[in-house]
Write a protein that holds these residues in place. Structure first.
Motif, mmCIF file in Angstrom:
data_model
loop_
_atom_site.group_PDB
_atom_site.id
_atom_site.type_symbol
_atom_site.label_atom_id
_atom_site.label_comp_id
_atom_site.label_asym_id
_atom_site.label_seq_id
_atom_site.Cartn_x
_atom_site.Cartn_y
_atom_site.Cartn_z
ATOM 1 N N VAL A 111 0.863 -1.195 -0.081
ATOM 2 C CA VAL A 111 -0.073 -0.112 -0.147
ATOM 3 C C VAL A 111 0.904 1.313 -0.055
ATOM 4 O O VAL A 111 0.680 2.256 -0.910
ATOM 5 N N ARG A 112 1.939 1.240 1.008
ATOM 6 C CA ARG A 112 2.890 2.552 0.938
ATOM 7 C C ARG A 112 3.516 2.772 -0.513
ATOM 8 O O ARG A 112 3.440 3.934 -1.067
ATOM 9 N N LEU A 113 3.756 1.598 -1.139
ATOM 10 C CA LEU A 113 4.408 1.937 -2.535
ATOM 11 C C LEU A 113 3.212 2.452 -3.314
ATOM 12 O O LEU A 113 3.626 3.339 -4.198
ATOM 13 N N MET A 114 2.204 1.880 -3.484
ATOM 14 C CA MET A 114 1.353 2.271 -4.559
ATOM 15 C C MET A 114 0.864 3.877 -4.328
ATOM 16 O O MET A 114 0.813 4.433 -5.079
ATOM 17 N N ALA A 115 0.895 4.339 -3.001
ATOM 18 C CA ALA A 115 0.304 5.704 -2.462
ATOM 19 C C ALA A 115 1.640 6.617 -3.022
ATOM 20 O O ALA A 115 1.235 7.514 -3.808
ATOM 21 N N ARG A 116 2.814 5.982 -2.916
ATOM 22 C CA ARG A 116 3.739 6.937 -3.418
ATOM 23 C C ARG A 116 3.981 6.878 -5.005
ATOM 24 O O ARG A 116 4.264 8.200 -5.506
ATOM 25 N N VAL A 140 1.613 6.997 -6.725
ATOM 26 C CA VAL A 140 0.495 7.651 -7.229
ATOM 27 C C VAL A 140 0.550 9.338 -6.962
ATOM 28 O O VAL A 140 0.458 10.057 -7.815
ATOM 29 N N PHE A 141 1.358 9.638 -5.937
ATOM 30 C CA PHE A 141 1.367 10.917 -5.564
ATOM 31 C C PHE A 141 2.855 11.784 -5.715
ATOM 32 O O PHE A 141 2.832 12.746 -6.231
ATOM 33 N N LEU A 142 3.844 10.790 -5.715
ATOM 34 C CA LEU A 142 5.113 11.501 -6.077
ATOM 35 C C LEU A 142 5.293 12.244 -7.386
ATOM 36 O O LEU A 142 5.757 13.187 -7.412
ATOM 37 N N PRO A 143 4.649 11.732 -8.315
ATOM 38 C CA PRO A 143 5.023 12.272 -9.840
ATOM 39 C C PRO A 143 4.396 13.908 -9.925
ATOM 40 O O PRO A 143 4.713 14.730 -10.554
ATOM 41 N N VAL A 144 3.371 14.102 -8.923
ATOM 42 C CA VAL A 144 2.753 15.238 -8.951
ATOM 43 C C VAL A 144 2.857 15.860 -7.714
ATOM 44 O O VAL A 144 2.076 17.144 -7.257
ATOM 45 N N ALA A 145 3.865 15.723 -6.859
ATOM 46 C CA ALA A 145 4.124 16.157 -5.680
ATOM 47 C C ALA A 145 4.170 17.781 -5.564
ATOM 48 O O ALA A 145 3.510 18.591 -4.758
ATOM 49 N N GLU A 170 13.707 1.159 2.096
ATOM 50 C CA GLU A 170 14.547 1.390 1.099
ATOM 51 C C GLU A 170 14.279 0.731 -0.218
ATOM 52 O O GLU A 170 14.358 1.169 -1.165
ATOM 53 N N ASP A 171 13.631 -0.369 -0.193
ATOM 54 C CA ASP A 171 13.104 -0.961 -1.254
ATOM 55 C C ASP A 171 11.989 -0.288 -1.908
ATOM 56 O O ASP A 171 12.275 -0.001 -3.434
ATOM 57 N N ILE A 172 11.108 0.290 -1.180
ATOM 58 C CA ILE A 172 10.036 1.446 -1.776
ATOM 59 C C ILE A 172 10.697 2.724 -2.334
ATOM 60 O O ILE A 172 10.504 3.093 -3.479
ATOM 61 N N ALA A 173 11.654 3.255 -1.732
ATOM 62 C CA ALA A 173 12.637 4.282 -2.319
ATOM 63 C C ALA A 173 13.102 4.024 -3.621
ATOM 64 O O ALA A 173 13.153 4.769 -4.570
ATOM 65 N N ARG A 174 13.667 2.992 -3.718
ATOM 66 C CA ARG A 174 14.506 2.286 -4.972
ATOM 67 C C ARG A 174 13.510 2.342 -6.064
ATOM 68 O O ARG A 174 13.984 2.815 -7.243
ATOM 69 N N ILE A 175 12.478 1.665 -5.951
ATOM 70 C CA ILE A 175 11.445 1.474 -6.686
ATOM 71 C C ILE A 175 10.699 2.778 -7.156
ATOM 72 O O ILE A 175 10.655 3.276 -8.558
ATOM 73 N N CYS A 176 10.481 3.702 -6.338
ATOM 74 C CA CYS A 176 10.024 5.053 -6.688
ATOM 75 C C CYS A 176 11.169 5.939 -7.595
ATOM 76 O O CYS A 176 10.533 6.461 -8.324
ATOM 77 N N GLU A 177 12.310 5.818 -7.034
ATOM 78 C CA GLU A 177 13.416 6.510 -7.926
ATOM 79 C C GLU A 177 13.637 6.160 -9.215
ATOM 80 O O GLU A 177 13.901 6.829 -10.071
ATOM 81 N N LEU A 182 10.454 7.344 -11.177
ATOM 82 C CA LEU A 182 10.641 8.977 -11.288
ATOM 83 C C LEU A 182 11.832 9.329 -12.495
ATOM 84 O O LEU A 182 11.510 10.047 -13.391
ATOM 85 N N ALA A 183 12.542 8.252 -12.502
ATOM 86 C CA ALA A 183 13.988 8.877 -13.295
ATOM 87 C C ALA A 183 13.478 8.539 -14.735
ATOM 88 O O ALA A 183 13.834 9.042 -15.763
ATOM 89 N N PHE A 184 12.779 7.570 -14.927
ATOM 90 C CA PHE A 184 12.293 7.146 -16.337
ATOM 91 C C PHE A 184 13.437 6.993 -17.243
ATOM 92 O O PHE A 184 13.217 7.517 -18.365
ATOM 93 N N GLU A 185 14.085 6.211 -16.842
ATOM 94 C CA GLU A 185 15.361 5.983 -17.757
ATOM 95 C C GLU A 185 15.351 4.350 -18.097
ATOM 96 O O GLU A 185 15.065 3.468 -17.149
ATOM 97 N N GLU A 186 16.216 3.954 -19.030
ATOM 98 C CA GLU A 186 16.616 2.617 -19.344
ATOM 99 C C GLU A 186 17.687 2.107 -18.565
ATOM 100 O O GLU A 186 18.856 2.685 -18.441
ATOM 101 N N THR A 187 17.267 1.029 -17.678
ATOM 102 C CA THR A 187 18.218 0.358 -16.849
ATOM 103 C C THR A 187 17.839 -1.292 -17.084
ATOM 104 O O THR A 187 17.102 -1.481 -17.582
ATOM 105 N N GLU A 188 18.650 -1.835 -16.428
ATOM 106 C CA GLU A 188 18.444 -3.412 -16.283
ATOM 107 C C GLU A 188 17.242 -3.565 -15.940
ATOM 108 O O GLU A 188 16.367 -4.656 -15.988
ATOM 109 N N GLN A 189 16.550 -2.765 -14.800
ATOM 110 C CA GLN A 189 15.385 -3.096 -14.306
ATOM 111 C C GLN A 189 14.088 -2.300 -14.587
ATOM 112 O O GLN A 189 12.993 -2.417 -14.515
ATOM 113 N N SER A 190 14.614 -1.421 -15.473
ATOM 114 C CA SER A 190 13.425 -0.406 -16.171
ATOM 115 C C SER A 190 13.500 -0.471 -17.587
ATOM 116 O O SER A 190 14.660 0.217 -17.951
#
Length: 535
Positions: free
Chosen positions: A204-209, A211-216, A471-478, A481-489
């Protein structure tokens, strides 16, 4: 303010009552049927003690005047979003001489509560427990323990004879925290069924972030409407509200929020509504609609509402055949959430197979997006893998995906770790959607593989053996938000890829839809996932 240690002590005290009083009356998994409603009732009673006489006086005046509509005046007299018009308080019932007298007066006390509390009691089916409790002389013991000076569920401090504070007053936030802790413990005791109505807080914490972080930075001092069409015990709404308010404060803004939810399961609906009342959110509690007659699919409680932010974890693989029948059958269905105008077709059907209605919860949210506000609407919803690919050309699941992609609403999907939920170990994905994509995301979809970003639980909770740490939630959100090509994105153009090339990628999951008579349109999803769907 009550400390965390005090809150934990109170939760442990109430938890202990179950073992002390109910052990020989109920199997352990059924303790919640008594403890949760009794905890709610004791807190509401404590909040009403100081205005008890004012409510009784107001009731007498209203009756004398022949007033039919009394609810708002009685709420005002009570100073709360609820009231009780019986002549008793719970403390008054401790001194009853006989079991029969106690049961009769206890029922009279219950009957005195306001309609919103009656709704909670009915959906808890609490009155069904009274004969068993009374016959075993357990009702009086429960009342004694919950009104004991050893515990304080009142906002007023309990003092010693010398005036020193024995127990501090308990504010609404503290009481809400205690109630949520009890719900969590009971859900973990019954982890197989809990997953149907309780989404783990890390998800839930991940989903909330998301939703909100891109428009904070774009949040204004305004009122925002939050919605969950499968709200369970309400945790997703309350965590989302807390996240939005926290982000607003961090950006020097103050916001107001209104929560709306719908839930078909009676008990979890009662828990959700009770939790909001305990937190002092009486208006929000009035905006929660539920019970067996209130299916979101067949009986939309908010047909004319649009919402700013929407989050849900709808049921996967659950038949909605009964809903179809209530709606007149697939062919006769005219619900404008599910039969829309798109691609030149005035009767474009989003109606899915009767064996799985999860995608319709998403279609329901998309129908409630704000079209005329600067931020539009943002959505986060959890789905299993079948939502990525099931449905042949022209079928509901494929049509929903086509509708989403052609409107460019899908911002990202995030593949969650396996075994994240209590009652399933299958692959799950968070879909993030908006009708206000920023320029750099238009025409593109970001696919994030977060399956390896988690930490193990010390003790498994049903099938849940891992969780997302901060730290996992922060990593996923980062990464999001970065919207870059990586091994996981991976970022893909929504025009899709060549079908022949895609067929060779047997280990890829695929988000696809099919145009009748045309080549399939596809978007490749999470790479190197061994259990992913092959096409």
């Amino acid at each position: 303010m009550t400390s965390s240690a005090d809150l934990n002590w109170i939760a442990n005290y109430i938890w202990g009552i179950a073992d002390d009083v109910l052990r020989d009356l109920y199997v352990r998994g059924k303790y919640r049927d008594v403890i949760l409603p009794m905890t709610v009732l004791r807190r509401l009673d404590a909040l009403l003690e100081d205005t008890k006489q004012a409510v009784l006086d107001m009731r007498a005046l209203l009756d004398e005047a022949g007033a039919v509509e009394q609810d708002s005046a009685l709420r005002a007299a009570a100073g709360q979003a609820f009231y009780n018009t019986s002549k008793f308080t719970l403390r008054d019932l401790r001194a009853r001489a006989s079991r029969q007298r106690l049961e009769a007066d206890f029922r009279a006390w219950l009957d005195g509560f306001s309609p919103n509390v009656q709704d909670i009691l009915e959906n808890f089916e609490f009155r069904n427990q009274i004969p068993r409790l009374s016959k075993a002389d357990a009702l009086g013991t429960l009342i004694e323990k919950l009104t004991s000076p050893d515990i304080n569920l009142s906002p007023v401090a309990v003092k010693n004879d010398d005036g020193s504070v024995r127990h501090p007053g308990l504010d609404n936030h503290g009481m809400g925290s205690i109630f949520e802790e009890l719900v969590r413990r009971f859900n973990e005791e019954n982890n197989e069924e809990a997953g149907e109505h309780w989404t783990p807080r890390d998800a839930v914490r991940l989903m909330a972030r998301l939703v909100f972080l891109p428009v904070a930075d774009e949040i204004k001092p305004a009122t925002y409407l939050l919605y969950d069409g499968a709200c369970g015990t309400g945790g997703m709404l309350t965590v989302a509200e807390e996240t939005l308010r926290q982000l607003a404060v961090e950006h020097g803004k103050q916001v107001s929020t209104h929560l709306y939810g719908q839930e078909i399961n009676a008990e979890t609906y009662a828990i959700c509504k009770a939790d909001l009342l305990l937190k002092g959110e009486g208006d929000a509690a009035d905006n929660i609609v539920g019970g067996p007659e209130h299916s979101t699919l067949a009986n939309d409680a908010f047909p004319s509402r649009e919402f700013d932010f929407m989050l849900s974890n709808p049921p996967y693989g659950k038949s909605w055949k009964t809903d179809i029948e209530r709606m007149g059958g697939k062919k006769a269905m005219r619900d404008r959430r599910f039969v829309i105008e798109h691609a030149g077709d005035p009767e474009y059907s989003l109606v899915t197979r009767s064996s799985d209605g999860q995608m319709l919860f998403l279609a329901n949210k998309l129908s409630k997006m704000k079209r005329d506000s600067p931020l539009g609407s943002r959505i986060a919803e959890v789905h299993n893998g079948s939502s990525l690919f099931t449905g042949d050309a022209g079928q509901g699941e494929s049509n929903i995906r086509r509708w989403i992609i052609e409107n460019d609403w899908l911002e990202a999907t995030v593949a969650l770790p396996l075994n994240m939920f209590y009652n399933t170990g299958i692959a799950t994905y968070v879909w993030v959607l908006t009708n206000r994509k920023p320029d750099h995301r238009r025409g593109k979809v970001q696919l994030t593989d977060a399956t390896k970003w988690h930490r193990p639980l010390r003790k498994n909770l049903g099938k849940k053996n891992c969780e997302l740490g901060d730290e996992d939630i922060a990593r996923i959100c980062e990464t999001f938000l970065a919207f870059e090509e990586t091994e996981q994105s991976k970022v893909f153009d929504t025009q899709g890829e060549n079908w022949d090339d895609l067929k060779e990628m047997a280990r890829d999951a695929v988000l696809c839809y099919f145009d009748e008579g045309e080549a399939p349109r596809v978007i490749r999803l999470h790479l190197v996932r061994e259990e992913a769907i092959a096409v």
